[in-house]
Design an enzyme around this catalytic site. Sequence first.
Site, PDB file in Angstrom:
ATOM      1  N   HIS A 121       0.733  -1.222  -0.126  1.00  0.00           N
ATOM      2  CA  HIS A 121       0.286   0.056   0.193  1.00  0.00           C
ATOM      3  C   HIS A 121       0.523   1.191  -0.018  1.00  0.00           C
ATOM      4  CE1 HIS A 121      -3.340  -1.938   0.640  1.00  0.00           C
ATOM      5  NE2 HIS A 121      -2.736  -3.056   1.328  1.00  0.00           N
ATOM      6  N   ASN A 136     -10.525  -2.283   2.375  1.00  0.00           N
ATOM      7  CA  ASN A 136     -10.366  -2.687   0.955  1.00  0.00           C
ATOM      8  C   ASN A 136     -11.742  -2.720   0.147  1.00  0.00           C
ATOM      9  OD1 ASN A 136      -6.950  -3.502   0.982  1.00  0.00           O
ATOM     10  ND2 ASN A 136      -7.364  -5.183   1.424  1.00  0.00           N
ATOM     11  N   TYR A 158       0.533  -3.838  11.755  1.00  0.00           N
ATOM     12  CA  TYR A 158       0.933  -2.876  11.188  1.00  0.00           C
ATOM     13  C   TYR A 158       1.594  -1.524  12.135  1.00  0.00           C
ATOM     14  CZ  TYR A 158      -2.293  -3.809   8.010  1.00  0.00           C
ATOM     15  OH  TYR A 158      -3.125  -3.526   6.164  1.00  0.00           O
TER      16      TYR A 158
END
Length: 475
Positions: free
Chosen positions: A52, A125, A335
């Site tokens: 990303h 997404n 993350y």
Amino acid sequence: MKKLTSTAGNIIGDNQNSLSAGKRGPVLMQDYYLIEKLAHQNRERIPERVVHAKGTAAHGKLTITHDITEFSKADLFSYIGKETPVFLRFSTVAGEKGAADAERDVRGFAIKFYTQEGNWDLVGNNTPVFFISDPYKFPDFIHTQKRDPKTNMRWSTGMWDFWSQNPESLHQTTILFSDRGLPTNLRHINGYGSHTYSFINKKNERFWVKFHFKTQQGIETMTNEEAEKVVGKDRESSQRDLYEAILNKDFPRWDMHVQIMTEDQACTHEDNPFDLTKVWSHHDYPLIKVGVLELNRNPENYFNEVEQSAFSPSNTVRGIGLSPDKMLQARAFSYPDAHRYRVGTHYESLPINRPLNEVNTYHMDGAMNYKDIKEVEGVNYEPNTFDGPKEDEAFREPALDMEGKVDRYDKTKNNDYFKQPRALFNLMSASQKEQLFSNIAAAMQGVPQYIIDKQLALYTQVSKEYANGVKGALS
Ligand code: NDP
């Protein structure tokens, strides 16, 4: 006119000519501002995201239009008309930061909701499912989306080698190679939370939930040939489209919906409701309207806001929680770990990531700490007798029943990975099927035949028409 300064605020007398020993001589080390300029230039980049990396984003708001307080006590759903500021970052997955926008790829749809009770990040997404359901496969899968480690060129062989051995990926690859795998721009895509999350209401009852954001602009897609022309003219086509639409006050909007499953329904649901490769049928779990998401303000500074923005599914608020989805748990670790490495220890104190409410933590020190992070004065441990911040049990989640033996369970056993791709395939018109076949054939160019044969065998299990269509397009 403002005066030019160094980072320490020293006013600069000459920003055109370096300090040199004589008119034709070398520069002097004591020209500190020259050194500061060069040193800062060397540090202008932070590591780009492994996935990303190419992103574009905008600010906006979520407005609640329907009452869902029977399912969740989250502050942002508390009354009809309630507005919560949001920041939405779109992205492609595989391409690096300089990659073209108009590529066939999943689009990231990461939303930060700045609620009164902390930030809620829904890191989704434009697809309702994902390629895999076990985090063990995550680094391997991502390697196949990137470059050949030997040649550093993008390669199809790795992708198909991986997909042909993982039938769980059939659902997502059918979406990726369908018309929806190449959106015209970001205003014309849906967004999905994809994972199953939990809602907890005022009575402390838990519900399982999936999030859907349906574009009010309608779905618009491109063929490979159309996209090639776009990329030839403009590598920033999606970013430009979004930026200009907002500049022209043509604010894009999405209808936010949820699907709700009770804990009892989850026990009897035909599939594992926490399997990220599966959707919940709209028929069994109809969409429930929540509100409208609107993007209405472009970032002022790309690096500060878009590049340094950091999203994580671990950012949940009272009334919204995680679920037993294995991929979700891995992302909740992975993350923030990426952000601490990429942006720095205190990435959440940067303006774009900072919550609206006060942050009170006993974490200490670390690089780039500053007073705005409200460390408790004079006490750095808890419990303490100095009136430091304390936990609030109103924010505890109800207990969740779990049972079973600790083991490594083979998820592929007795798991039908063909039914849902088949349902999707059967929804497609004849021309959408033709596009699917030719998009797959184009992506298989250069892939060894034995890998193609393996993948064709998987398509046969979805439907003979699917396999024959791809075979036809390959010949
Ligand atoms: P429905 O007929 O109620 O819904 C079909 C869904 O498919 C719609 O949400 C539609 O989106 C979406 N869709 C249509 N074409 C594509 C495509 N090429 N790629 C991705 N999504 C597409 O069916 P069910 O709920 O019974 O599900 C049937 C199949 O639809 C599933 O197996 C799944 O593949 C797909 N799907 C289901 C979703 C769900 O949450 N149930 C969500 C998205 C897809 P839109 O309404 O925007 O046109």
